[in-house]
Structures are given as structure tokens and as C-alpha cells.
Scaffold this motif. Structure first.
Motif, short mmCIF file in Angstrom:
data_model
loop_
_atom_site.label_atom_id
_atom_site.label_comp_id
_atom_site.label_asym_id
_atom_site.label_seq_id
_atom_site.Cartn_x
_atom_site.Cartn_y
_atom_site.Cartn_z
N ASP A 256 0.83 -1.21 0.00
CA ASP A 256 0.00 0.00 0.00
C ASP A 256 0.86 1.26 0.00
OD1 ASP A 256 -2.43 -1.37 0.00
OD2 ASP A 256 -2.41 -1.58 2.17
N GLY A 257 1.96 1.22 0.74
CA GLY A 257 2.85 2.38 0.74
C GLY A 257 3.47 2.62 -0.62
N VAL A 258 3.81 1.54 -1.33
CA VAL A 258 4.39 1.67 -2.67
C VAL A 258 3.37 2.28 -3.62
CG1 VAL A 258 5.33 0.38 -4.63
CG2 VAL A 258 5.98 -0.25 -2.29
N GLY A 263 1.69 5.16 -7.43
CA GLY A 263 0.48 4.98 -8.20
C GLY A 263 0.34 3.57 -8.72
N PRO A 264 -0.88 3.18 -9.15
CA PRO A 264 -1.13 1.81 -9.57
C PRO A 264 -0.41 1.41 -10.85
CG PRO A 264 -3.06 3.17 -9.94
CD PRO A 264 -2.11 4.00 -9.14
N VAL A 265 -0.35 2.30 -11.83
CA VAL A 265 0.24 1.93 -13.12
C VAL A 265 1.73 1.64 -12.97
CG1 VAL A 265 0.68 2.68 -15.48
CG2 VAL A 265 -1.51 3.22 -14.39
N ASP A 383 -2.22 7.84 -11.50
CA ASP A 383 -0.90 7.34 -11.16
C ASP A 383 -0.27 8.29 -10.17
OD1 ASP A 383 1.91 6.56 -11.23
OD2 ASP A 383 1.36 5.41 -13.00
N GLY A 384 0.33 7.70 -9.14
CA GLY A 384 0.92 8.52 -8.09
C GLY A 384 2.03 9.41 -8.56
#
Length: 398
Positions: A256-258, A263-265, A383-384
């Protein structure tokens, strides 16, 4: 710090995982008790994912009638009890039938707890799904460990599974009171009795299909590979699977931290590359140590992908349950096909070649990862990388 609904859904994942792990640990007892050949046992085991695949679309309608909290509580209780008929089956036909029933229950419970996870994650606006799946892995390892100790002590499978079911049920029922009453917070309409999932869900499910195919290589073939290709003994072969499972559990707990940071992508792309490297390492290994290291890389890389797929699918459909069920159906289809296809490829070529081909399937996740961005239809960046590094916000697809 976890909020009550977050803690509650985490415990549900852990209890379901512990139940699954306990039953898995007693499969040798079932085989010995019924005097089954390997082929007969394999045929019976196939009925569990078939039952799950068939029943998953009905979970959404049950939840619409009863509410998500009551549905999840009911399915959790049934899931805890489901292993008992399996170990009490008197013959192969009965074993196949009760494995089908166990699959129906666990498949619907899988939809229920994942849908609850999507709802809680949506409310918290931060990623929690990888950690929830990590709790399932931890529960599975703990349940398998308890089962191994019970088997070593000579406790019969019905006695062992009856005692742990009696322990798990009240814990699960008590903590599910904190779950959301419904699976959605958007005034969801009743899902149809049967409908082809939306195109976005099917595309996201394709990512899950590829990921579970690679995951199946570790789950079903790690011990066999280390035994047949590297000539390792039974203890080392068992360690290969244990390392794979532990790597996946730890990566999910940290995932979750990653996802929050990258971001998910980007997380899926990095995980796919790591998993593909692990598979290639396995394919070229001819001694146990590098092969086991390759399985560790595979477990680490593939860990966060399926949790992200579940979240994306739940947010991509008009109803949370329908989206989760659509993606889960594709992952279960992969779960059904992967062991047989891997064995078929190994028979035609060899296990190393089969693992090399699976590495190619896993590498395909790199371009497919963008499909998770397409499912981000609920606000926030996909995306984060578009957030500041310390941002606590998240794309709702993950």
C-alpha cells in the motif's frame, strides 16, 4: 492507525485465509483417508475453483437483498464451516461434490470481502487493498502452520478443522459489525442476474488473468520445479514454496505504501518487470539456491497486482459487486487454466521452457498496466507520479 471498518475487513481476510490454509494443510490426510491416486485427488480439487467461478456472479444480488455487512458475515461463517464436509466426505464422488460446494461458498465470500475492501478504501481515500490481501496471505500461512502441527500431533482433520472453525467464527462475527452496511456508497441499483461485465472491467480483468497465471507458476510448480530440475530433496522443495509465499505476503503488507507513492500503473509495471526477472532466473537455474531466489522475486513482483485489479474493477462498474465479480471471474479462469497449461507446456518442451514462456506472459503486464488508468473514473490522478511524493491522496482505482 486503522479505523474500525478497516480493522474489521482486515480480520475477515485473515480468517478466510487461515481457513483456506488449514484445509490445504490437510489435503494429504484426505488423500490417505480415501486412498486416492494423485489424478483422482487432482480431479476432486478442480471442483472447488469451478464452484467459485459459477457462484461468483450471484454474490452481488445476495448483498443487494441482505446488505453488504450481513452478507459478508453470513458468508464468513459458512466459509469457516465449509472445510468440515470436505474432510468428512466418504468417497471420491462425495469429495468432488463437497469441494464444489466449498468453492461456491468461498467464491462468494471472496467477492464479499473484496467488495467491502473497495468500499472502505474508497471512503479512506488511500490504498489498503494490498495490505488486505497480505492479511489473507498471513492468515493462510498461520492456518497451514496450525494444520501442520495438528497433523504432526496425530489430530484428525475433522477434529482439527472443527476446533479452528469454532474459534474463528465468533471472532469474525464480532468484528464484522464494524463493516459498512452496504457494498457501495453511490446508491447502487440491483445488479442483473447475469450480465457480461463492462468493457472496462474485462480489460482490467485481463491484467488479473496474466498476473494469476504467473502466480500459479509459483503456487503449483515451485516445489515440483526445484525437485525435478535442480534435484533438490523434499525439504528444500517445500522451502521453495514457503519462500515464494512468504515473499508475496511481505510484499503485499508493504504494497500500500508503494502504491500510495508511485500509483497503480507504475506499481504494476515495476512488479511485472520484477516477476518476469524472477521467472527467467528460475528458467535458467539448475541449482536450488538461484531457483528459490527466482521464486522469491516472482512472489515479490506479482504481489500487489491482483489487489490493484480488484480495486480498479470495483470502481469501473456501475455496482461494486458486479465489478469485483467480473474481474474475479477472469482471475479464477486463469487459476483453472494455469496449472494444466503449464504442465502441458512442460510435457511438450520442459519445465524451464514453460517458465520462460510464462515470463513472456508476465512481461505483457508492462503495457497492459495502463488499463488500470482507464478505470480511474472517480476523481483523482490515475498514477501517483502526478502527486507530490508525500501526498496521502490516491487514485480511486487503487
Amino acid at each position: 492507525m486503522r479505523e474500525p471498518d478497516h480493522r474489521a475487513v482486515a480480520v475477515v481476510f485473515a480468517v478466510v485465509g487461515a481457513t483456506f490454509g488449514g484445509l490445504s494443510a490437510r489435503i494429504p490426510w484426505i488423500q490417505h483417508n480415501l486412498e486416492l491416486s494423485t489424478g483422482e485427488l487432482g480431479l476432486a480439487l478442480l471442483f472447488s475453483p469451478v464452484g467459485a467461478f459459477v457462484a461468483m456472479p450471484t454474490a452481488g444480488r445476495i448483498a443487494h437483498r441482505l446488505g453488504g455487512r450481513r452478507t459478508t458475515r453470513l458468508l464468513l461463517v459458512l466459509s469457516c464451516a465449509a472445510p468440515l464436509p470436505v474432510v468428512l466426505a466418504p468417497s471420491l464422488p462425495w469429495l468432488a461434490a463437497v469441494f464444489f460446494l466449498e468453492g461456491v461458498i468461498t467464491g462468494m465470500c471472496d467477492i464479499g470481502m473484496n467488495a467491502q475492501g473497495v468500499v472502505v478504501e474508497r471512503r479512506l481515500r488511500r490504498p489498503i487493498m494490498s495490505g488486505l490481501h497480505g492479511m489473507w496471505s498471513v492468515g493462510c500461512l498461520a492456518g497451514a502452520g496450525i494444520g501442520a502441527l495438528a497433523a504432526q500431533a496425530g489430530v484428525t482433520a475433522p477434529a482439527h478443522l472443527g476446533l479452528v472453525a469454532a474459534a474463528y467464527m465468533p471472532v469474525g462475527v464480532a468484528l464484522t459489525r464494524a463493516l459498512p452496511a452496504t457494498w457501495g456508497s453511490r446508491g447502487e441499483a440491483a445488479p442483473p442476474r447475469f450480465a457480461v461485465p463492462p468493457r472496462k472491467v474485462l480489460l482490467v480483468g485481463l491484467v488479473g488473468f496474466c498476473a494469476v497465471f504467473a502466480e500459479g507458476a509459483g503456487n503449483h510448480w515451485a516445489a515440483v520445479y526445484v525437485t525435478d530440475v535442480t534435484a533438490a530433496g523434499p525439504g528444500v522443495a517445500a522451502a521453495a514454496y514457503a519462500v515464494f509465499a512468504m515473499a508475496m505476503a511481505l510484499a503485499r503488507l508493504a504494497g500500500d505504501g508503494v502504491v500510495r507513492r508511485f500509483g497503480p500503473v507504475a506499481s504494476v509495471r515495476a512488479g511485472a518487470v520484477l516477476a518476469a526477472v524472477g521467472l527467467v532466473t528460475v528458467a535458467v537455474a539448475r541449482t536450488p539456491v538461484p531457483a528459490i531466489g527466482g521464486f522469491a522475486l516472482l512472489g515479490t513482483g506479482i504481489a500487489v497486482i491482483v489487489p490493484l485489479v480488484v480495486t480498479a474493477a470495483g470502481n469501473a462498474a456501475s455496482t461494486t459487486g458486479q465489478g469485483v465479480a467480473g474481474a474475479a471471474g477472469m482471475t479464477y479462469l486463469s487459476y483453472l487454466l494455469a496449472p494444466a497449461v503449464t504442465g502441458w507446456l512442460a510435457d511438450l518442451t520442459s519445465l524451464p521452457v514453460a517458465f520462460g514462456l510464462i515470463a513472456c506472459v508476465t512481461a505483457a503486464l508492462v503495457p497492459f498496466a495502463r488499463l488500470l488508468r482507464a478505470a480511474a473514473g472517480h476523481g483523482g490522478p490515475a498514477d501517483g507520479a502526478h502527486d507530490s511524493p508525500g501526498s496521502s491522496g490516491m487514485a480511486k482505482v487503487a
